[in-house]
Every structure is written in C-alpha cells, then in structure tokens.
Design a protein around this motif. Structure first.
Motif, PDB file in Angstrom:
ATOM      1  N   CYS A  65      -8.735  -3.335  -7.734  1.00 20.40           N
ATOM      2  CA  CYS A  65     -10.135  -3.552  -7.210  1.00 20.40           C
ATOM      3  C   CYS A  65     -11.039  -4.611  -7.931  1.00 20.40           C
ATOM      4  N   SER A  66     -10.559  -4.956  -9.115  1.00 17.72           N
ATOM      5  CA  SER A  66     -11.202  -6.039  -9.880  1.00 17.72           C
ATOM      6  C   SER A  66     -10.788  -7.448  -9.510  1.00 17.72           C
ATOM      7  N   GLU A  67      -9.553  -7.563  -8.531  1.00 19.33           N
ATOM      8  CA  GLU A  67      -8.921  -8.857  -8.261  1.00 19.33           C
ATOM      9  C   GLU A  67      -9.585  -9.353  -7.098  1.00 19.33           C
ATOM     10  N   ASP A  68      -9.348 -10.566  -7.197  1.00 24.89           N
ATOM     11  CA  ASP A  68      -9.862 -11.401  -5.955  1.00 24.89           C
ATOM     12  C   ASP A  68      -9.006 -11.183  -4.806  1.00 24.89           C
ATOM     13  N   GLY A  69      -9.618 -10.877  -3.613  1.00 25.32           N
ATOM     14  CA  GLY A  69      -8.609 -10.622  -2.345  1.00 25.32           C
ATOM     15  C   GLY A  69      -7.894  -9.449  -2.294  1.00 25.32           C
ATOM     16  N   PHE A  70      -8.343  -8.546  -3.264  1.00 28.15           N
ATOM     17  CA  PHE A  70      -7.305  -7.092  -3.190  1.00 28.15           C
ATOM     18  C   PHE A  70      -7.537  -6.437  -1.645  1.00 28.15           C
ATOM     19  N   TRP A  71      -8.577  -6.590  -1.121  1.00 28.63           N
ATOM     20  CA  TRP A  71      -8.753  -6.048   0.276  1.00 28.63           C
ATOM     21  C   TRP A  71      -7.853  -6.524   1.292  1.00 28.63           C
ATOM     22  N   ASP A  72      -7.205  -7.918   1.059  1.00 31.72           N
ATOM     23  CA  ASP A  72      -6.504  -8.485   2.130  1.00 31.72           C
ATOM     24  C   ASP A  72      -5.080  -8.468   1.679  1.00 31.72           C
ATOM     25  N   ARG A  73      -4.598  -7.610   0.680  1.00 32.50           N
ATOM     26  CA  ARG A  73      -3.393  -7.650   0.276  1.00 32.50           C
ATOM     27  C   ARG A  73      -2.957  -6.275   0.185  1.00 32.50           C
ATOM     28  N   GLY A  74      -3.101  -5.787   1.636  1.00 31.70           N
ATOM     29  CA  GLY A  74      -2.448  -4.354   1.800  1.00 31.70           C
ATOM     30  C   GLY A  74      -0.890  -4.241   2.153  1.00 31.70           C
ATOM     31  N   PRO A  75      -0.350  -3.324   2.849  1.00 29.76           N
ATOM     32  CA  PRO A  75      -0.904  -1.961   2.378  1.00 29.76           C
ATOM     33  C   PRO A  75      -0.779  -1.484   0.686  1.00 29.76           C
ATOM     34  N   PHE A  76      -1.690  -0.786   0.372  1.00 26.86           N
ATOM     35  CA  PHE A  76      -2.010  -0.350  -0.957  1.00 26.86           C
ATOM     36  C   PHE A  76      -0.784   0.552  -1.393  1.00 26.86           C
ATOM     37  N   LYS A  83       6.390   1.851  -7.426  1.00 28.04           N
ATOM     38  CA  LYS A  83       7.176   1.821  -6.149  1.00 28.04           C
ATOM     39  C   LYS A  83       5.968   2.258  -4.952  1.00 28.04           C
ATOM     40  N   MET A  84       4.957   3.185  -5.539  1.00 25.14           N
ATOM     41  CA  MET A  84       4.018   3.557  -4.420  1.00 25.14           C
ATOM     42  C   MET A  84       3.037   2.652  -4.234  1.00 25.14           C
ATOM     43  N   GLY A  85       3.064   1.219  -4.825  1.00 25.57           N
ATOM     44  CA  GLY A  85       2.295   0.226  -4.580  1.00 25.57           C
ATOM     45  C   GLY A  85       1.181   0.150  -5.518  1.00 25.57           C
ATOM     46  N   CYS A  86       1.312   0.609  -6.670  1.00 27.63           N
ATOM     47  CA  CYS A  86       0.359   0.442  -7.956  1.00 27.63           C
ATOM     48  C   CYS A  86       0.385  -1.176  -8.298  1.00 27.63           C
ATOM     49  N   ARG A  87      -1.074  -1.463  -8.345  1.00 24.50           N
ATOM     50  CA  ARG A  87      -1.369  -3.065  -8.501  1.00 24.50           C
ATOM     51  C   ARG A  87      -1.480  -3.124 -10.287  1.00 24.50           C
ATOM     52  N   GLY A  88      -1.309  -2.213 -10.804  1.00 22.00           N
ATOM     53  CA  GLY A  88      -1.417  -2.425 -12.356  1.00 22.00           C
ATOM     54  C   GLY A  88      -0.830  -3.678 -12.769  1.00 22.00           C
ATOM     55  N   PRO A  89       0.294  -4.201 -12.386  1.00 24.28           N
ATOM     56  CA  PRO A  89       0.980  -5.439 -13.042  1.00 24.28           C
ATOM     57  C   PRO A  89       0.105  -6.668 -12.546  1.00 24.28           C
ATOM     58  N   THR A  90      -0.756  -6.551 -11.776  1.00 19.55           N
ATOM     59  CA  THR A  90      -1.401  -7.833 -11.247  1.00 19.55           C
ATOM     60  C   THR A  90      -2.961  -7.484 -11.368  1.00 19.55           C
ATOM     61  N   THR A  91      -3.633  -6.585 -12.059  1.00 16.52           N
ATOM     62  CA  THR A  91      -4.767  -6.379 -12.217  1.00 16.52           C
ATOM     63  C   THR A  91      -5.287  -6.267 -13.627  1.00 16.52           C
ATOM     64  N   TYR A  92      -6.334  -7.063 -13.791  1.00 21.50           N
ATOM     65  CA  TYR A  92      -6.782  -7.247 -15.269  1.00 21.50           C
ATOM     66  C   TYR A  92      -8.191  -6.590 -15.368  1.00 21.50           C
ATOM     67  N   TYR A  94     -11.522  -8.274 -19.864  1.00 20.88           N
ATOM     68  CA  TYR A  94     -10.640  -8.567 -18.740  1.00 20.88           C
ATOM     69  C   TYR A  94      -9.521  -9.478 -19.023  1.00 20.88           C
ATOM     70  N   SER A  95      -9.113  -9.513 -20.243  1.00 21.01           N
ATOM     71  CA  SER A  95      -7.898 -10.040 -20.799  1.00 21.01           C
ATOM     72  C   SER A  95      -6.553  -9.596 -20.654  1.00 21.01           C
ATOM     73  N   GLN A  96      -6.232  -8.313 -20.415  1.00 20.16           N
ATOM     74  CA  GLN A  96      -5.144  -7.483 -20.377  1.00 20.16           C
ATOM     75  C   GLN A  96      -4.993  -6.899 -19.008  1.00 20.16           C
ATOM     76  N   ARG A  97      -3.769  -6.816 -18.660  1.00 20.33           N
ATOM     77  CA  ARG A  97      -3.441  -5.898 -17.328  1.00 20.33           C
ATOM     78  C   ARG A  97      -3.320  -4.512 -17.530  1.00 20.33           C
ATOM     79  N   VAL A  98      -3.709  -3.986 -16.601  1.00 18.00           N
ATOM     80  CA  VAL A  98      -3.768  -2.441 -16.529  1.00 18.00           C
ATOM     81  C   VAL A  98      -2.339  -2.089 -16.791  1.00 18.00           C
TER      82      VAL A  98
END
Lengths: 233, 372
Positions: B297-308, B263-272, B227-231
């Motif tokens: 999905c492996s990040e704290d609070g991802f469910w409250d940070r929509g829209p995906f 631009k389609m909301g990929c959370r890769g830049p903030t996901t470890y 878990y030390s690197q971002r997607v």
C-alpha cells in the motif's frame, strides 16, 4: 582474423573457399553463454513461480536460497560475458560486430533481407550464401537477443540494488532504474517478459540453425564449434 | 509585531508539565535514533526555536492517515504533536468551524509567510476545475494552491498525496494528482502508506519541527529513515522464503505454520516500508504477522497491479469490446467522411457546373440579345 563484409552475398556457380569467421573467444563465449541462459531461465522461472513447498525443518532447508544464489551468480557472469562480447568485437574482429550493428543502410544488405524473407516463407527455393549472418538473422539477433538481453541486465541489476540497499555500488549504478518505475513490481514484470523473449529466441535460434545447416548450403552449427564456415553446392 | 512564541511556551500554555515535556523529548530522540545526549538537544531546540505552525489540509482522501496518527503507539508523542497542530488548522480535529476556521488559515499565511509547514492528506483532483473535491464552498485545488505557495515545506501524508492511491486508479476519472507534481518551488516530503504507520508520521513531523529541516530523502522523496528497506528483507517469515516453504492455500498446513506468503501474492519484495520493524497499533501486529500478505500500500500504483493474491500481476490487457468499438467508430467516421466528401464534392461540382451551365448560355443569350 581478417575483416569481412558479413552480409556480402556470395556468388553462385562455384563453391566458395571455406572462411574462418569465429575466433576461439567468440566460440567459447557462445557456448558458455548458452549454458548460462539455460541456468538463468530455469532459476528465474522458479523465482517468479516457486516450486511446491518443501516439507521439513526450516533450519535445514535452503531451496529458494540456492535458487536465488544460482540465479544471481549466473546473472553476474552473464553480464560480465556481455561486456566480454563487446570487447571481443574489437579484439577478434571477423564478423563479430554484426551482432550489434546490422548494416541496414546498405543496398546489398537490404536486398539480402528481402531474399532471406522469401526463402524463409518458402517462396524462393535457393538461399543466398553469406560469410556471416544472413540479414534477417542479424535483425532477429538484435531484436530478440541483444535488446532483451540488455533489458534483462539493466532490470536485473536494478532489482539487485533493491536487495543491497542505498549504499551499494549496484544502487549507485542502477538505482535510477527503480526511480523510473516508481513501483518496482514493474521491474519484475519486465524482467520476466524479457526472459520469455529470450526463451522464444532460443527456440527460434536452434530451429533455424539446424534448418539452415541442412538446407542453406553452408555450415551453421559446426561453424560455431570449429570457427570455419564451409560451403557446398 | 511581538516576538513569536517558542514550542515550549505553547506547550506550557496548553498545560503540558515539564516532566511530560522532557519525556516527549527523550522519546523523540529515541525515535530518531539519536545518542544519549539527543534528548537534551531536542529539549534545547524546542525551548529556543520559535514555534512552526502546521496547517493540515484534507483533499481527496478517506482520513485514514489522521486515524492512524491518532492511534500512535506513544500517546505522549501524538498528544503533544497533535496539540501543536490543532492550534493551527486541521479540518477534522480543530475546535473552530466555518468562517472562523478559514480565518485562521488566512492569518497563518499572512503572519508566517514562508515559515509554516503544510501537511496535506489526500490529493488534488484537477478534472472539471477541481469540482470533485469541494472544501469550504470552493474547490480544494484553490485552497491548496493558496496555502502551498507560501509554505516552508509540504508533507504529503499517505499514498493519496504521494502517488494518487485508489482514487487515481485507471482511468482516473477525477484526474486525482499527487502533491509533488503540483508544486515546484516548495520542498515536498512524501510519507506513503495507506495509511502510513503512526510512529513514522509522528517521527517525520517531530524531526522537521525540531531540526527545522527535512530528513534525508530518497529519489521518490521518501524519508530514508523509514522507507529505505523492503518489507521482505525485514520480514520475520523470510527464513521460510529462503527455505522454499510457502503458503499454497489459505487453509493449508503452511498457513497454520506461518510460512512465507510469497505465493499468495505478498508484495513484501517490492514494498518499501517499516511495517516489519515498527508494526501497527503499538506493535500488536502487522499484515504478514496476521497471516495475510502485504498488498504494497505504500507503493506507487499498487491499486492497478492486482490481483493481490497472485505473485505475478495481471497485464493490462487489450480491451476487446472497447477497442473493437474504437475501430468501428474510426471506420464509420472514415466511411462517413468519404461518403460525405464524395457527395459534397459531386454536389459542389454540380453546383459550379450548374452555375456555369446557367451563366454561359445566359451570357450567350445576352450576347445574342445584344447582337440581335
């Protein structure tokens, strides 16, 4: 440069002598910093909301790469200049400490604050002249520039630490910030909100500087060029 | 008390061949990034160390972690690790049931006090005395507290256990609470993801069983190994990001070309997570490869940070009706209070006055009476 009481209300009736308030360091800092803020806001906006997709061969394109390079390089300089600004406070003295520390505990400062508020609400028709920033201006600088600026630098380096990884000095110095938030998405959001505060500050700053230059019987813009504040009747 | 069996003893009892055993050792060594001599040291550890029992509890969760674990890309690893675990306690896959099953739990706590590993899938709802999750006829909270107290270490499986996941979404009605906030003396290792990658799960559990210690953890208690690197930094579409080539709509040319989903909301830049390296289902695919952005999905609070499907998340906005109601409620309460205070005050005043009014003349009357 001498030490002045920047919030000192200059007496009415006569035209005060011109005073030298900004040393060359502060002036250069101001204009270079202004340029950096423009570069940072434009590139930063495009990192959050990228420009329309580039057509062409991927191997020859490097648009986001360059935008991010500009942003990161300008960000480093912005942070270094912030340090330089703190250092200049001790070197050039004058009124330069006023940016960080408005003298809110002084009766004269508070009186000036009220008068300036009335002046800006178009209730008073004659503004007070000051050696340095007027008290209202000082508060605005602190809350719209210094604090958002600090937040931008901290969150910016925390995000940089995400890129450079656990073994980097950025992570060592700023990694604790990522740990506060849990989800680093929040870092991006706060960084962006602070940017908008900074953009808002820039507009207010330019508008007020021009307006005060015309109406407040003292020089503003030319003071930041020549270092000298001149007064008129 | 008789000598505790080693891992090797147990595996031989279960009918695992020597060949499979060595194969498993080699695989695990590769997984953990050990050098050529790694397999031998793994085998040695398993042959000599007493077996560490693993209790696998299920709290408020959906069992997707177990499902993921069962689908490990290396059946050998999952078979062996699984058979080691199922010997002990795992609600969903153990042979025993009912009282028999609960008895195993008690036996392990008694015989292996401070020496067993507790794996928890899901979290603990604290609201209403934990009534939102009942296992074996009593709140899961009780069961968790009993087993956690004497555990050697706790593995939190999945985002449920590490940060709450969707059942902890605002306003979190059941007060679903992540595991590491409920224990303070027992070391916790977080393995987030919804679910975590199977290979990550087997890797973590093999590491702990084999080395008898936790892998190196980061500030959020996640193993650095995975878990030390971002997607984003390991994404095969990263070149398109740097080039500035983005998918703008799901059906556009960029989507067909496999451009960046930023631009389609990929959370890769903030996901470890290790999705971009290990992949899913024997590296058949993973979200971005299938053309859909990462949802973090492996990040704290991802469910409250929509829209995906948008890059910038929604701000938590001011609830217009809810807050207007609050203002009204406070205002009504203040007004009601004021009216009540005024009424009560004047009533009290009148009563006191009235009493005095009654008393004084009557006293006067008495006086008059005595006088007359």
């Amino acid at each position: 440069m001498k030490d002045y009481i920047p919030y000192h209300q200059l007496p009415e009736g006569s035209i005060p002598e011109p005073v030298s308030i900004y040393g060359p360091g502060i002036r250069i800092w101001h204009w270079v910093n202004a340029l950096l803020v423009v570069v940072l806001c434009v590139t930063g906006y495009f990192i959050g909301v990228p420009p329309p997709s580039a057509m062409g061969d991927t191997s020859t394109l490097y648009i986001m790469g360059w935008i991010r390079f500009l942003h990161l390089a300008a960000g480093y300089l912005f942070a270094l200049l912030a340090l330089a600004r703190v250092w200049l406070t001790f070197v050039e003295k004058g009124i330069s400490h006023q940016l960080f520390l408005p003298a809110v505990w002084r009766a004269e400062w508070f009186d000036g604050f009220k008068r300036q508020l009335l002046w800006n609400l178009l209730i008073n028709d004659k503004p007070i002249r000051y050696v340095g920033l007027n008290p209202l201006g000082g508060i605005a600088m602190l809350f719209l520039y210094i604090l958002p600026g600090l937040l931008i630098i901290l969150t910016g380096f925390a995000m940089y630490a995400e890129v450079t990884g656990h073994d980097s000095w950025q992570y060592l110095l700023f990694g604790w910030i990522t740990a506060i938030f849990g989800n680093t998405m929040d870092l991006h959001v706060i960084h962006r909100l602070a940017m908008w505060a900074m953009v808002g500050f820039a507009f207010v700053h330019i508008y007020i500087a021009v307006r005060e230059d015309v109406l407040s019987r003292q020089t503003m813009i030319s003071s930041m060029l020549s270092g000298e504040r001149q007064y008129r009747r | 008390m008789k000598e505790k069996p080693t891992f090797y003893d147990v595996l031989m009892q279960r009918g695992v061949s020597r060949r499979d055993f060595l194969g498993f050792c080699a695989l695990t060594a590769t997984h953990l990034g050990l050098d050529a001599s790694g397999a031998a040291s793994v085998a040695h550890a398993l042959e000599t160390k007493p077996r560490i029992p693993v209790l696998w509890l299920h709290g408020l969760e959906c069992t997707c972690c177990s499902e993921s674990f069962l689908r490990s890309g290396h059946p050998l690893a999952s078979d062996i690790v699984m058979s080691m675990i199922s010997l002990d306690y795992d609600d969903t896959i153990m042979a025993a049931a009912g009282d028999q099953a609960e008895e195993i739990l008690q036996d392990i706590i008694r015989d292996y006090r401070g020496a067993y590993l507790l794996a928890v899938e899901g979290n603990v709802p604290l609201a209403n005395d934990g009534m939102s999750c009942i296992v074996g006829g009593r709140p899961f909270r009780k069961k968790f507290e009993e087993t956690a107290r004497h555990a050697k270490a706790i593995i939190s499986w999945g985002t449920c256990a590490t940060s709450g996941c969707v059942q902890a979404a605002k306003p979190n009605p059941t007060r679903a609470t992540p595991i590491h906030r409920l224990v303070d003396r027992v070391p916790v290792i977080n393995v987030p993801g919804c679910p975590p990658i199977a290979e990550v799960m087997t890797g973590v559990i093999s590491y702990i069983l084999m080395y008898d210690r936790l892998p190196e953890l980061d500030k959020q208690l996640r193993p650095k190994l995975f878990y030390s690197q971002r997607v984003h930094d390991k994404c095969y579409r990263r070149a398109h990001f740097d080039a500035g080539q983005f998918v703008e709509r799901w059906d556009d040319e960029g989507a067909r070309q496999g451009w960046c989903l930023y631009k389609m909301g990929c959370r890769g830049p903030t996901t470890y997570n290790a999705c971009a390296t290990i992949g899913w289902n024997e590296n058949t695919s993973w979200p971005v490869r299938s053309g859909h952005g990462c949802i973090g999905c492996s990040e704290d609070g991802f469910w409250d940070r929509g829209p995906f499907y948008e890059r910038l998340p929604d701000m938590q906005q001011w609830g217009i009706e809810a807050n207007a109601d609050k203002v009204a409620a406070v205002g009504a309460a203040a007004l009601g209070g004021a009216v009540a205070a005024q009424l009560g005050g004047s009533l009290l005043k009148r009563m006191v006055k009235g009493k005095r009014g009654d008393e004084t003349p009557s006293a006067d009357d008495d006086k008059k009476g005595t006088q007359s």
